[in-house]
Design a protein around this motif. Structure first.
Motif, short mmCIF file in Angstrom:
data_model
loop_
_atom_site.label_atom_id
_atom_site.label_comp_id
_atom_site.label_asym_id
_atom_site.label_seq_id
_atom_site.Cartn_x
_atom_site.Cartn_y
_atom_site.Cartn_z
N TRP A 277 38.80 -46.18 -18.41
CA TRP A 277 37.78 -46.06 -17.37
C TRP A 277 37.02 -44.74 -17.54
O TRP A 277 37.56 -43.74 -18.02
N TYR A 278 35.79 -44.75 -17.09
CA TYR A 278 34.95 -43.55 -17.19
C TYR A 278 35.63 -42.33 -16.59
O TYR A 278 35.61 -41.24 -17.18
N SER A 279 36.22 -42.48 -15.41
CA SER A 279 36.81 -41.34 -14.70
C SER A 279 37.95 -40.71 -15.48
O SER A 279 38.21 -39.50 -15.33
N PHE B 79 31.46 -45.00 -1.54
CA PHE B 79 32.01 -43.69 -1.88
C PHE B 79 31.00 -42.89 -2.70
O PHE B 79 30.18 -43.45 -3.43
N TYR C 167 29.63 -40.98 -5.77
CA TYR C 167 29.83 -41.32 -7.18
C TYR C 167 29.16 -40.24 -8.04
O TYR C 167 28.11 -39.74 -7.68
N PRO C 168 29.78 -39.89 -9.18
CA PRO C 168 31.05 -40.35 -9.71
C PRO C 168 32.21 -39.48 -9.23
O PRO C 168 32.25 -38.29 -9.49
N THR C 169 33.13 -40.10 -8.53
CA THR C 169 34.35 -39.44 -8.06
C THR C 169 35.52 -40.36 -8.29
O THR C 169 35.36 -41.55 -8.55
N ARG C 170 36.72 -39.81 -8.17
CA ARG C 170 37.90 -40.65 -8.27
C ARG C 170 37.94 -41.66 -7.12
O ARG C 170 38.40 -42.78 -7.28
N SER D 270 35.54 -43.23 -5.90
CA SER D 270 34.67 -44.37 -6.17
C SER D 270 35.33 -45.39 -7.07
O SER D 270 34.81 -46.51 -7.25
N ASP D 271 36.50 -45.05 -7.64
CA ASP D 271 37.27 -46.05 -8.40
C ASP D 271 38.01 -47.02 -7.48
O ASP D 271 38.42 -48.10 -7.90
N TYR E 174 37.58 -50.88 -7.13
CA TYR E 174 37.97 -51.67 -8.29
C TYR E 174 39.49 -51.89 -8.37
O TYR E 174 39.97 -52.60 -9.24
#
Length: 450
Positions: free
Chosen positions: A378-380, A437, A439-442, A444-445, A448
Motif C-alpha cells: 500500500w502507498y502508506s 479522513f 489524506y494522505p494519512t494512515r 485514510s487507510d 479499505y
C-alpha cells in the motif's frame, strides 16, 4: 500513633492519583502511601520512559528504511547514554512534582510499605492510618519465576536505568516487555535473544500479525526461541549461562545480561490482606462490579491491583480510579465498561489490537466476516519503506458491529484508537467506512479495512 482519614490510598500511580484527587476535592481527608518514589509505574518505570527509548529507535529505523530512497544513513546511530539522560529529563522530576501536588491539594503523603492491621486500618512505618475506606492501587511487580539464579536477573525497571547496554542480552518471556526492549536494544547494536516457553509469543495479539513481527524481529538479528522454557541461570567468569528446556532437550545460552520479561503480578502479597478479611489471588484483589472487595466492604481496588477483568493498562488504571471515586462519594452506582480498549506493543513497527481476536469470536459462536491483508504494497507503507504491515478486522454479520481490529505497521498505535472510539460509541462498520479522513494519512487507510 493512629491518624484518622476518610480515605487511605495505597499507591501513587494513575489509579491512586485519580481516586485520591477526586475524593480530596469533595472535602474528604485523604492519605496516600507508597514505598517507592511517588508517581507510579507508568510515569517512572513503564510506558512513559519506555516510549522515549522506542521513539529514538523509531527515528533510526525510519531513516534506515529510507536508505536508497533519497536518504543516506551510513553514520546514523543511537548514543545510549545521551538517550538515557534525555529519558531521565521526563522521569526525574515526577516524584517531587507528584509529592508537591499532593501537599498542595491537602493530601497527606506517607513513604513506606503498607500493611493492614485492621479491616480499614493500615500501618506504615510507626504510624497507623485508620480510614473509613481503603483503596488498594499498588500496581504490579515482576512475577517470581521460582527458578535457580533469579538473583542474576535484571528487571524491566533496572533496564530503563542502564547507563550502557551490554553486548549480549537475553530476555526471558515473550510478551510486551521482551519484544519492545528487544527492538530498542537490537537497533542500538546489542545481540538479542528472546526465550519464550510457549509456542507463540504476544498471546494478546492476532497470531497472523504476531508471526509477522516475529519474522521481522529475527531479521533484525534477534534470536527468538519459542517453546524454550528457562529453567536456571548461572554466573561464571563474568558472564551468565542460561539453561533452557526446549522440546524435551536441554539448551544453553550465553549472555552478559538476563532481563526478566516473563510477566508481572499485583504488588499486594505482603499487605496482610488475609488479616483484613480481603480475598485475593495472583490476579489481584477480588472485587465486585463496583470495584469493591467481595469480602470487605471498606476496601476497594483499582488498576493492576484489582482482579476486575480490565486489562493492565495505564488508561484503565486511571479509569478505574475515577469509577472508584464516584462509588465512594455517591454510593455504588458506577461499573467499569472495558469494551473497546486498545492495547499496543511498541515494537517497530507497532502491533495494536482492540476487541476480540478471531479465535475469541469463534469460541463465542459469533457469526462474523473477516477482512485481512498484508499491506506492505500500500502507498502508506511504501512511502516510508515499511516492509511489515497488515490488518485484520472482524465485523459481525447482521448487526454490522465491529468485534475486533488488529493492526501492524507505522502509526498503528494511533489508527487503533479510531476503531476503539467506534466500538465504545456503538458506531457500525458502515459508519466508519464512510467517514471522510484527511489524506494522505494512515487514518485514510481505514475505510479499505472494512
Amino acid at each position: 500513633m493512629t491518624r484518622k482519614f476518610d480515605l487511605v490510598v495505597v499507591g501513587t500511580g494513575s489509579a491512586a492519583s485519580a481516586v485520591a484527587s477526586r475524593c480530596r476535592s469533595a472535602g474528604w481527608q485523604v492519605a496516600v502511601i507508597d514505598s517507592r518514589p511517588f508517581g507510579g509505574t507508568c510515569a517512572l518505570r513503564g510506558c512513559d520512559p519506555k516510549k522515549v527509548l522506542v521513539g529514538a529507535a523509531e527515528a533510526v529505523d525510519w531513516v534506515r528504511r529510507m536508505k536508497g530512497k533519497g536518504i543516506r544513513a551510513e553514520e546514523l546511530q543511537i548514543d545510549w547514554q545521551e538517550l538515557v539522560r534525555f529519558k531521565r529529563s521526563f522521569t526525574e522530576p515526577v516524584p517531587k512534582n507528584r509529592e508537591e501536588g499532593f501537599a498542595k491539594a491537602g493530601i497527606a503523603a506517607f513513604h513506606g510499605r503498607a500493611r493492614f492491621v485492621g479491616s480499614s486500618s493500615v500501618q506504615v512505618n510507626d504510624e497507623v492510618l485508620e480510614g473509613r475506606y481503603v483503596v488498594i492501587a499498588a500496581g504490579q511487580k515482576p512475577a517470581d519465576l521460582q527458578i535457580p539464579g533469579t538473583e542474576y536477573f535484571t528487571t524491566s525497571e533496572q533496564f530503563l536505568e542502564l547507563d550502557e547496554l551490554p553486548k549480549r542480552i537475553l530476555f526471558i518471556g515473550g510478551g510486551y516487555i521482551a519484544f519492545e526492549f528487544a527492538h530498542v536494544a537490537a537497533r542500538v547494536g546489542t545481540q538479542v535473544t528472546i526465550c519464550h516457553r510457549g509456542a507463540r509469543p504476544l498471546p494478546q495479539f492476532d497470531p497472523d500479525l504476531v508471526d509477522q513481527i516475529v519474522k521481522h524481529t529475527r531479521e533484525l538479528g534477534a534470536d527468538v526461541q519459542l517453546g524454550a522454557e528457562v529453567i536456571g541461570v548461572e554466573k561464571s567468569s563474568g558472564q551468565l549461562t542460561v539453561r533452557a528446556s526446549a522440546s524435551g532437550q536441554k539448551r544453553t545460552f550465553e549472555a552478559d545480561m538476563v532481563v526478566h520479561a516473563a510477566g508481572r503480578v499485583p504488588e499486594i502479597d505482603d499487605m496482610n490482606l488475609d488479616g483484613a478479611g480481603v480475598e485475593w489471588d495472583r490476579r489481584g484483589v477480588k472485587v465486585n462490579g463496583f470495584l469493591q472487595s467481595v469480602s470487605n466492604p471498606s476496601v476497594y481496588a483499582a488498576g493492576d491491583a484489582a482482579a476486575s477483568g480490565g486489562p493492565p493498562l495505564t488508561p484503565v488504571a486511571s479509569y478505574d480510579g475515577i469509577i472508584v471515586a464516584a462509588n465512594l462519594l455517591k454510593g455504588n452506582e458506577k461499573k467499569p465498561n472495558y469494551l473497546g480498549i486498545p492495547t499496543v506493543v511498541f515494537t517497530i513497527p507497532p502491533l495494536a489490537s482492540v476487541g476480540l481476536k478471531e479465535s475469541d469470536a469463534r469460541e463465542q459462536n459469533l457469526k462474523f466476516k473477516v477482512k485481512k491483508e498484508m499491506t506492505s504494497g500500500w502507498y502508506s507503507s511504501r512511502r516510508v519503506g515499511e516492509k511489515y504491515s497488515g490488518f485484520k478486522v472482524l465485523v459481525e454479520e447482521g448487526t454490522d458491529r465491529i468485534l475486533g481490529a488488529h493492526l501492524l505497521g507505522s502509526e498503528a498505535e494511533e489508527v487503533i484508537n479510531l476503531f476503539g472510539v467506534a466500538m465504545r460509541s456503538g458506531m457500525r462498520a458502515a459508519d466508519l467506512k464512510h467517514m471522510l479522513f484527511a489524506y494522505p494519512t494512515r487514518g485514510s487507510d481505514l475505510p479499505y479495512m472494512l
